[in-house]
Design an enzyme around this catalytic site. Structure first.
Site, PDB file in Angstrom:
ATOM      1  N   ASP A  72     -12.767 -18.577  67.848  1.00 24.61           N
ATOM      2  CA  ASP A  72     -12.173 -17.300  67.463  1.00 24.61           C
ATOM      3  C   ASP A  72     -10.651 -17.377  67.405  1.00 24.61           C
ATOM      4  O   ASP A  72     -10.053 -18.466  67.477  1.00 24.61           O
ATOM      5  CB  ASP A  72     -12.653 -16.174  68.375  1.00 24.61           C
ATOM      6  CG  ASP A  72     -12.081 -16.254  69.799  1.00 24.61           C
ATOM      7  OD1 ASP A  72     -11.266 -17.159  70.084  1.00 24.61           O
ATOM      8  OD2 ASP A  72     -12.459 -15.413  70.630  1.00 24.61           O
ATOM      9  N   HIS A  73     -10.024 -16.217  67.278  1.00 27.32           N
ATOM     10  CA  HIS A  73      -8.580 -16.104  67.077  1.00 27.32           C
ATOM     11  C   HIS A  73      -7.752 -16.540  68.283  1.00 27.32           C
ATOM     12  O   HIS A  73      -6.535 -16.702  68.168  1.00 27.32           O
ATOM     13  CB  HIS A  73      -8.229 -14.656  66.734  1.00 27.32           C
ATOM     14  CG  HIS A  73      -8.696 -13.685  67.786  1.00 27.32           C
ATOM     15  ND1 HIS A  73     -10.015 -13.324  67.918  1.00 27.32           N
ATOM     16  CD2 HIS A  73      -8.032 -13.018  68.754  1.00 27.32           C
ATOM     17  CE1 HIS A  73     -10.142 -12.465  68.927  1.00 27.32           C
ATOM     18  NE2 HIS A  73      -8.956 -12.268  69.451  1.00 27.32           N
ATOM     19  N   THR A  74      -8.382 -16.728  69.453  1.00 27.22           N
ATOM     20  CA  THR A  74      -7.628 -17.121  70.643  1.00 27.22           C
ATOM     21  C   THR A  74      -7.508 -18.634  70.795  1.00 27.22           C
ATOM     22  O   THR A  74      -6.859 -19.097  71.731  1.00 27.22           O
ATOM     23  CB  THR A  74      -8.278 -16.542  71.925  1.00 27.22           C
ATOM     24  OG1 THR A  74      -9.544 -17.185  72.134  1.00 27.22           O
ATOM     25  CG2 THR A  74      -8.473 -15.037  71.815  1.00 27.22           C
ATOM     26  N   ARG A  75      -8.119 -19.385  69.905  1.00 25.35           N
ATOM     27  CA  ARG A  75      -8.125 -20.844  70.033  1.00 25.35           C
ATOM     28  C   ARG A  75      -7.405 -21.492  68.840  1.00 25.35           C
ATOM     29  O   ARG A  75      -7.669 -21.145  67.689  1.00 25.35           O
ATOM     30  CB  ARG A  75      -9.565 -21.369  70.094  1.00 25.35           C
ATOM     31  CG  ARG A  75     -10.365 -20.824  71.279  1.00 25.35           C
ATOM     32  CD  ARG A  75      -9.833 -21.349  72.597  1.00 25.35           C
ATOM     33  NE  ARG A  75     -10.638 -20.922  73.724  1.00 25.35           N
ATOM     34  CZ  ARG A  75     -10.382 -19.868  74.487  1.00 25.35           C
ATOM     35  NH1 ARG A  75      -9.323 -19.125  74.244  1.00 25.35           N
ATOM     36  NH2 ARG A  75     -11.162 -19.560  75.511  1.00 25.35           N
ATOM     37  N   HIS A 108     -14.637 -12.357  74.305  1.00 27.74           N
ATOM     38  CA  HIS A 108     -13.463 -11.734  73.688  1.00 27.74           C
ATOM     39  C   HIS A 108     -13.874 -10.678  72.676  1.00 27.74           C
ATOM     40  O   HIS A 108     -15.040 -10.569  72.304  1.00 27.74           O
ATOM     41  CB  HIS A 108     -12.601 -12.792  72.982  1.00 27.74           C
ATOM     42  CG  HIS A 108     -12.242 -13.950  73.842  1.00 27.74           C
ATOM     43  ND1 HIS A 108     -12.029 -15.219  73.353  1.00 27.74           N
ATOM     44  CD2 HIS A 108     -12.069 -14.049  75.188  1.00 27.74           C
ATOM     45  CE1 HIS A 108     -11.732 -16.040  74.342  1.00 27.74           C
ATOM     46  NE2 HIS A 108     -11.750 -15.369  75.455  1.00 27.74           N
ATOM     47  N   HIS A 174      -9.345 -27.790  80.550  1.00 26.66           N
ATOM     48  CA  HIS A 174      -9.716 -26.391  80.788  1.00 26.66           C
ATOM     49  C   HIS A 174      -9.717 -26.113  82.284  1.00 26.66           C
ATOM     50  O   HIS A 174     -10.221 -26.907  83.068  1.00 26.66           O
ATOM     51  CB  HIS A 174     -11.088 -26.074  80.191  1.00 26.66           C
ATOM     52  CG  HIS A 174     -11.427 -24.612  80.231  1.00 26.66           C
ATOM     53  ND1 HIS A 174     -11.945 -24.002  81.343  1.00 26.66           N
ATOM     54  CD2 HIS A 174     -11.292 -23.635  79.287  1.00 26.66           C
ATOM     55  CE1 HIS A 174     -12.126 -22.716  81.097  1.00 26.66           C
ATOM     56  NE2 HIS A 174     -11.734 -22.463  79.855  1.00 26.66           N
ATOM     57  N   LYS A 184     -19.114 -25.915  75.067  1.00 27.82           N
ATOM     58  CA  LYS A 184     -18.500 -24.614  75.325  1.00 27.82           C
ATOM     59  C   LYS A 184     -18.603 -23.669  74.117  1.00 27.82           C
ATOM     60  O   LYS A 184     -18.461 -22.458  74.255  1.00 27.82           O
ATOM     61  CB  LYS A 184     -17.038 -24.821  75.725  1.00 27.82           C
ATOM     62  CG  LYS A 184     -16.488 -23.734  76.608  1.00 27.82           C
ATOM     63  CD  LYS A 184     -15.165 -24.166  77.231  1.00 27.82           C
ATOM     64  CE  LYS A 184     -14.548 -23.017  78.002  1.00 27.82           C
ATOM     65  NZ  LYS A 184     -14.073 -21.945  77.130  1.00 27.82           N
ATOM     66  N   HIS A 200     -19.875 -17.532  85.149  1.00 25.32           N
ATOM     67  CA  HIS A 200     -18.500 -17.410  85.631  1.00 25.32           C
ATOM     68  C   HIS A 200     -18.428 -16.694  86.985  1.00 25.32           C
ATOM     69  O   HIS A 200     -17.430 -16.054  87.306  1.00 25.32           O
ATOM     70  CB  HIS A 200     -17.665 -16.638  84.615  1.00 25.32           C
ATOM     71  CG  HIS A 200     -17.413 -17.366  83.331  1.00 25.32           C
ATOM     72  ND1 HIS A 200     -18.192 -18.409  82.890  1.00 25.32           N
ATOM     73  CD2 HIS A 200     -16.467 -17.198  82.369  1.00 25.32           C
ATOM     74  CE1 HIS A 200     -17.740 -18.846  81.713  1.00 25.32           C
ATOM     75  NE2 HIS A 200     -16.700 -18.123  81.384  1.00 25.32           N
ATOM     76  N   LYS A 298      -4.258 -19.585  82.490  1.00 26.44           N
ATOM     77  CA  LYS A 298      -4.531 -21.016  82.350  1.00 26.44           C
ATOM     78  C   LYS A 298      -3.279 -21.846  82.608  1.00 26.44           C
ATOM     79  O   LYS A 298      -3.306 -22.827  83.352  1.00 26.44           O
ATOM     80  CB  LYS A 298      -5.079 -21.302  80.949  1.00 26.44           C
ATOM     81  CG  LYS A 298      -6.403 -20.642  80.656  1.00 26.44           C
ATOM     82  CD  LYS A 298      -6.848 -20.879  79.226  1.00 26.44           C
ATOM     83  CE  LYS A 298      -8.167 -20.179  78.944  1.00 26.44           C
ATOM     84  NZ  LYS A 298      -8.606 -20.364  77.548  1.00 26.44           N
TER      85      LYS A 298
END
Length: 425
Positions: A72-75, A108, A174, A184, A200, A298
């Site tokens: 997605d847009h976060t990677r 997300h 990670h 993942k 998690h 992170k």
């Protein structure tokens, strides 16, 4: 004077530190790695030489429904390069293939059309079938088993109904899964809310094996491997990128074998020895990883791994998207401090894991030992303060605050890109 560049949003912030104050500069050698081929050639050669697998074009033959999982847009997966090559390779073997690109949003929000165009290019967005996974939409999900941890495994129906399931992604260290990439893309990528929450849980996040660069005995990784096998993830293309987000290495083939090879490449480049100091400065690698505080945790873990008990951590992260999770934000805003947050999380059983609890747990762990100054000129300072961190508008301002607290002779360790390194004691 030592000059460094700290990734921030879509640019770099220059920073000058007197040599006498430098304890160490921790950088992945990936940032200086020079491949022998251009980006497209690296990807194509990986596909022509798959690890433990037939060629993708051979796997695609005779398959009616093919699902290609993408990030997605976060990677920062360079999908403008990788996706066209993957689609071409599939269609070499099966010109009439019914291909669905499934965006692995994990926990997300959905990726917007504008973000898709930015990530995939307008040509793909206009002409390919693209679907956002939604972990909370039960109509999208099907139960396929029980994880080794005991949690229920719910995965996207489209993926489970595919005749061929493959994924693209990138491999980097990670902070609790050991490495990104590979398995993942399935968990958490296309898993249901219940499954992500179980995987998690506080017990797993607390494990000494759930750390950056650690796969052996990692309970989170074990669940992820099981999920990928259940999903019949048949083929992956994973890349390694430098600090310019350019591809320096690519692996393709079997979801286990290719991922292991990619992880080894990253570990060889990214491992650095900790240099504990009074002040540790880091970042979350710039856009798209520093869009919110949730992701910025992170980068903080790299600083944590190279800190003394009372080190002060400075992290530069644009956080233009704010906190990144309402529950994550409210957990801290409503608490007296990180100790209260941690106590509440540790008494929460697996089956009652709350959304974003894992990020709260790790941030609380850091804040219980260190003051964190978050540097941003794009985030509401009150949000940062509500989450029990200090705020600075610039790195210079943050350093002034830190030096007043630690002294002008304080030793400083610099980790320019906190998400790119594996800090070892």
């Amino acid at each position: 004077m030592t000059k460094v560049k700290i990734p921030y949003s879509r640019e770099f912030i220059p920073l000058d530190i007197p040599d006498k104050n430098i304890e160490g500069i921790l950088e992945s050698t990936a940032h200086h790695f020079k491949p022998d081929e251009d980006q497209e050639s690296l990807v194509k050669n990986a596909l022509e030489n798959p690890i433990d697998s037939l060629l993708l074009r051979e796997l695609a033959k005779g398959k009616e429904k093919i699902v290609l999982i993408t990030s997605d847009h976060t990677r920062p997966v360079p999908s403008k390069i990788t996706l066209p090559i993957l689609l071409e390779e599939i269609r070499k073997g099966n010109p009439q293939a019914d291909i669905t690109i499934l965006i692995a949003t994990g926990f997300h929000r959905s990726t917007t059309r504008e973000e898709m165009i930015d990530k995939f290019g307008k040509e793909i967005v206009d002409h390919e079938k693209i679907i956002n996974h939604d972990c909370r939409d039960q109509q999208q999900l099907i139960k396929v088993g029980i994880l080794p941890s005991g949690g229920e495994l719910w995965l996207n129906k489209l993926a489970m109904e595919a005749d061929l399931l493959l994924s693209e992604g990138f491999i980097e260290p990670h902070f609790f899964a050991g490495f990104s990439g590979g398995r993942k893309s399935v968990l958490p990528g296309i898993a249901g809310e219940t499954t992500v929450l179980s995987n998690h849980c506080s017990k797993f996040i607390s494990s000494k094996h759930s750390r950056t660069g650690s796969l052996k005995e990692n309970p989170i990784h074990r669940d992820m491997m099981f999920a990928a096998k259940k999903a019949k993830l048949s083929f992956i293309l994973n890349v390694v990128i430098d600090n310019q987000k350019k591809i320096i290495h690519a692996v393709a083939g079997d979801s286990l074998g290719a991922h292991q090879a990619g992880c080894q490449f990253v570990e060889d480049l990214a491992s650095v020895k900790a240099k504990p100091a009074d002040i540790v400065i880091t970042s979350n690698g710039g856009y798209p990883l520093d869009q919110n505080i949730y992701q910025a945790v992170k980068g903080m873990t790299a600083a944590e791994a190279s800190s003394k008990k009372d080190s002060l951590i400075i992290i530069a992260a644009a956080c233009n998207d704010g906190h990144g999770g309402q529950g994550f934000y409210e957990t801290f805003r409503n608490a007296s401090g990180p100790q209260e947050v941690m106590e509440e999380i540790l008494k929460t059983p697996m089956e009652k894991t709350k959304p974003d609890q894992w990020e709260s747990q790790i941030l609380a762990r850091i804040l219980m030992e260190h003051e964190v100054i978050l540097v941003s000129d794009q985030c509401d300072p009150q949000i940062i303060k509500d989450m029990h961190m200090s705020y600075a508008k610039s790195l210079e301002e943050a350093l002034d605050i830190a030096r007043r607290k630690k002294g002008k002779d304080a030793k400083i360790t610099l980790i320019p890109d906190g998400v790119s390194v594996i800090v070892k004691k």
